[in-house]
Design an enzyme around this catalytic site. Structure first.
Site, PDB file in Angstrom:
ATOM      1  CB  SER A 163     -14.147  96.081 -74.451  1.00 39.37           C
ATOM      2  OG  SER A 163     -12.841  96.218 -74.986  1.00 39.37           O
ATOM      3  CB  SER A 164     -12.942  96.846 -79.746  1.00 35.75           C
ATOM      4  OG  SER A 164     -11.819  97.387 -79.076  1.00 35.75           O
ATOM      5  CB  CYS A 165     -10.564  93.438 -75.910  1.00 34.02           C
ATOM      6  SG  CYS A 165     -11.525  93.283 -74.393  1.00 34.02           S
TER       7      CYS A 165
ATOM      8  CE1 TYR B 182     -12.913  95.235 -68.829  1.00 31.23           C
ATOM      9  CE2 TYR B 182     -12.519  95.233 -71.195  1.00 31.23           C
ATOM     10  CZ  TYR B 182     -13.095  95.807 -70.080  1.00 31.23           C
ATOM     11  OH  TYR B 182     -13.853  96.940 -70.214  1.00 31.23           O
TER      12      TYR B 182
ATOM     13  CE  LYS C  10     -16.688  95.319 -69.865  1.00 29.38           C
ATOM     14  NZ  LYS C  10     -17.764  96.116 -69.227  1.00 29.38           N
TER      15      LYS C  10
ATOM     16  CG  HIS D  65      -6.367 101.010 -71.947  1.00 36.16           C
ATOM     17  ND1 HIS D  65      -7.328 101.327 -71.002  1.00 36.16           N
ATOM     18  CD2 HIS D  65      -6.579  99.702 -72.255  1.00 36.16           C
ATOM     19  CE1 HIS D  65      -8.090 100.262 -70.766  1.00 36.16           C
ATOM     20  NE2 HIS D  65      -7.655  99.269 -71.509  1.00 36.16           N
TER      21      HIS D  65
ATOM     22  CG  ASP E  25       4.034  94.872 -81.473  1.00 38.57           C
ATOM     23  OD1 ASP E  25       4.380  95.897 -80.852  1.00 38.57           O
ATOM     24  OD2 ASP E  25       4.608  94.473 -82.497  1.00 38.57           O
TER      25      ASP E  25
END
Length: 312
Positions: free
Chosen positions: A108-110, A137, A141, A180, A270
């Site tokens: 994931s980009s997170c 999370y 990953k 999401h 945010d």
């Protein structure tokens, strides 16, 4: 891969896994190994080993994970960390121990730092603190990436890892507490239209910028990588363009046909200010997305409407 390759898609009922299955079938792959959670609990190491021992998949796509938005990640960090570590360890280790020819691990980009340079290059991994609202999370990953790289370095396994940007599409999670941002917006705006509400409440300022990729584009990219990419170094999957949450919400309103007001709540978090992936690596290999954001949201909304009419 040829069309007879035995391919195990872990998590095939989720949004990502189902998209990959649709794309594989459309491209003529017919020897797909698919198991529901009732048939194969990926949290059960013994069951996973038994499955690999009996079925002997040649290629594995690990799209199985516990996923969710800011609320779910913030309230259940233990579950997000432990379940994802357990699932990916079981799948990756069993693949390594049973002669799997190639494995694609979806991250994931997170995984990237909260304040990573924009667009985010693959080299940004582990160069700064993570976004706190989804660090459990992300850490799971990252561990999966490192495990794949360790198997490649120590045992020569062709285990690759891809980092998708924010995804959406059919079979997404539209639950307002665990979804999401994009599916949550689709549901909120739809319900506001149906009820005749004058406003749609939205978390945050609307200023953060996000990149969104339709799951069918992701699926196409995954199959492309299985055919053309063999490096243990991670590779981003995105579209290379981003929009503000305010712009995203307005696009959803346009697709749904809602004419009310967007009410942003700046007291709510945010998250990361901006998250846009550097796509030079994958684009240079010859892959590009084909689905526009507007068309993709329309497709996701049409699927949502169908799921509302037929919950089964």
């Amino acid at each position: 891969m040829n069309r007879d390759t035995k391919i195990f898609v872990a998590g095939h009922r989720g949004m990502v896994g189902s998209g990959i299955v649709r794309s594989l079938k459309a491209k003529g792959f017919h020897h797909l190994l698919l198991r529901t959670r009732a048939e194969l609990d990926l949290l059960d190491a013994r069951a996973v080993r038994a499955f690999f021992d009996s079925e002997r998949p040649e290629v594995v796509v690990d799209a199985a994970a516990r996923v969710g938005g800011i609320v779910a990640n913030s309230e259940n960090p233990v579950e997000f960390l432990v379940e994802n570590l357990t699932i990916q360890n079981n799948v990756i280790c069993s693949a390594a121990g049973h002669g799997v020819r190639k494995l694609l691990f979806l991250g994931s980009s997170c995984i990237y730092p909260k304040l990573a340079p924009q667009p985010i290059p693959e080299s940004a991994l582990l160069t700064g603190p993570l976004e706190p609202t989804n660090d459990a999370y992300a850490l799971a990953k990252i561990a999966g990436i490192k495990l794949c790289q360790a198997y490649a370095a120590e045992y020569g396994k062709n285990f690759i890892s891809a980092m998708p940007t924010n995804l959406y599409g059919p079979y997404d999670n539209f639950d307002l507490r665990t979804s999401h941002v994009l599916p949550a917006l689709i549901r909120k705006v739809h319900e506001a239209k149906v009820s005749g509400s004058a406003q749609v409440p939205i978390w945050g300022t609307g200023n953060p910028r996000r990149e969104f990729l339709h799951v069918d584009d992701l699926a196409d990219a995954c199959i492309f990588l299985l055919a053309h990419y063999d490096s243990p170094e991670i590779v981003n999957i995105g579209c290379g363009e981003d929009v503000t949450i305010r712009e995203l919400a307005q696009t959803v309103c346009d697709v749904v046909g809602y004419r009310g007001e967007l009410a942003f709540d700046p007291t709510k978090p945010d998250g990361t200010p901006r998250k846009l992936l550097d796509m030079r690596k994958l684009f240079s290999l010859g892959w590009k997305p084909t689905i526009s954001l507007h068309d993709g949201i329309r497709n996701a909304y049409e699927w949502f409407l169908g799921s509302v009419k037929d919950p089964a």
